[in-house]
Motif scaffolding. Structure first.
Motif, PDB file in Angstrom:
ATOM      1  N   ALA A 181       0.834  -1.210   0.000  1.00 15.70           N
ATOM      2  CA  ALA A 181       0.000   0.000   0.000  1.00 15.70           C
ATOM      3  C   ALA A 181       0.868   1.259   0.000  1.00 15.70           C
ATOM      4  O   ALA A 181       0.559   2.239  -0.690  1.00 15.70           O
ATOM      5  N   THR A 182       1.955   1.233   0.727  1.00 19.90           N
ATOM      6  CA  THR A 182       2.838   2.399   0.809  1.00 19.90           C
ATOM      7  C   THR A 182       3.542   2.647  -0.523  1.00 19.90           C
ATOM      8  O   THR A 182       3.512   3.762  -1.058  1.00 19.90           O
ATOM      9  N   GLU A 184      -4.051   9.198   1.634  1.00 22.59           N
ATOM     10  CA  GLU A 184      -3.258   8.090   1.097  1.00 22.59           C
ATOM     11  C   GLU A 184      -2.282   7.513   2.112  1.00 22.59           C
ATOM     12  O   GLU A 184      -1.598   6.539   1.830  1.00 22.59           O
ATOM     13  N   GLU A 185      -2.222   8.097   3.291  1.00 19.83           N
ATOM     14  CA  GLU A 185      -1.299   7.594   4.302  1.00 19.83           C
ATOM     15  C   GLU A 185      -1.668   6.193   4.758  1.00 19.83           C
ATOM     16  O   GLU A 185      -2.828   5.894   4.981  1.00 19.83           O
ATOM     17  N   VAL A 186      -0.661   5.363   4.878  1.00 17.49           N
ATOM     18  CA  VAL A 186      -0.842   4.005   5.372  1.00 17.49           C
ATOM     19  C   VAL A 186      -0.622   4.023   6.882  1.00 17.49           C
ATOM     20  O   VAL A 186       0.411   4.499   7.359  1.00 17.49           O
ATOM     21  N   ILE A 227       7.117   9.270   1.299  1.00 19.42           N
ATOM     22  CA  ILE A 227       6.697   7.911   1.618  1.00 19.42           C
ATOM     23  C   ILE A 227       5.453   8.088   2.493  1.00 19.42           C
ATOM     24  O   ILE A 227       5.556   8.554   3.624  1.00 19.42           O
ATOM     25  N   PRO A 228       4.280   7.785   1.944  1.00 18.59           N
ATOM     26  CA  PRO A 228       3.013   8.146   2.602  1.00 18.59           C
ATOM     27  C   PRO A 228       2.596   7.207   3.740  1.00 18.59           C
ATOM     28  O   PRO A 228       1.660   6.418   3.605  1.00 18.59           O
ATOM     29  N   ILE A 229       3.305   7.305   4.840  1.00 19.16           N
ATOM     30  CA  ILE A 229       2.898   6.555   6.023  1.00 19.16           C
ATOM     31  C   ILE A 229       2.395   7.548   7.057  1.00 19.16           C
ATOM     32  O   ILE A 229       2.581   8.756   6.903  1.00 19.16           O
TER      33      ILE A 229
END
Length: 186
Positions: A17-18, A140-142, A130-132
């Motif tokens: 997902a990331t 979109e953050e995981v 890096i969308p965490i």
């Protein structure tokens, strides 16, 4: 499902997902910066630094001149070089100091992190998100179930391997030929 299988699935799902939510245009821009740089330097701390060292090694395998800030054979940075900063928060002091110093020598700076509005943004020419989970809290953050910021370090490492594979494909490098760059004093 066993505890092992459950944990493995969670981790690989989070990584997938990331990585699929990293903007490909930003990665393409980073690839361009790496290709035009004479030398590529890396700076980070802790486990992020370990991921960056692995990326530096992988890029060295495909012929890029790479250096980790602080290594004994580190040369001077110039206006022809690129500094890649790994910092999830973009607030870690050592990378901030080094990025500031790199800009004093007119080097380009690419920041790979989670927060586009961090203190690092004042030094960065390019930001790869890096969308965490972070303070930015975008859709979109995981959200990770892993301890600490493991997902960031894992995704950073795999982003580096992705960039290396992209370079291999773009340059039509024969994979077997890469062994000439592999350490042979082992």
């Amino acid at each position: 499902m066993s505890n092992y299988n459950n944990a493995t699935k969670k981790i690989t799902d989070e990584i997938t997902a990331t990585l699929t939510n990293i903007k490909s245009d930003d990665v393409d821009q980073l690839l361009t910066e790496i290709n035009k740089a004479d030398k590529v330097f890396f700076v980070g701390v802790g486990r992020v630094l370990l991921s960056l060292k692995a990326i530096a090694k992988r890029l060295a395998h495909i012929g890029i001149k790479t250096y980790v800030v602080g290594q004994i054979t580190e040369p001077a940075i110039t206006d022809k070089d690129l500094l890649i900063v790994g910092s999830g928060s973009g607030e870690t002091q050592f990378p901030l100091i080094i990025a500031n110093k790199a800009k004093q020598f007119n080097a380009r700076v690419a920041h790979i992190g989670t927060n586009p509005n961090s203190s690092m943004s004042q030094y960065s020419d390019l930001f790869i998100r890096i969308p965490i989970s972070s303070n930015a809290a975008t859709p979109e953050e995981v959200q990770s179930e892993q301890p600490m910021k493991s997902l960031f370090e894992q995704s950073l490492l795999l982003l580096g391997d992705t960039i290396a594979l992209m370079m291999v494909n773009e340059k039509n490098i024969e994979l077997q030929s890469l062994w000439e760059y592999h350490a042979n004093l082992e």
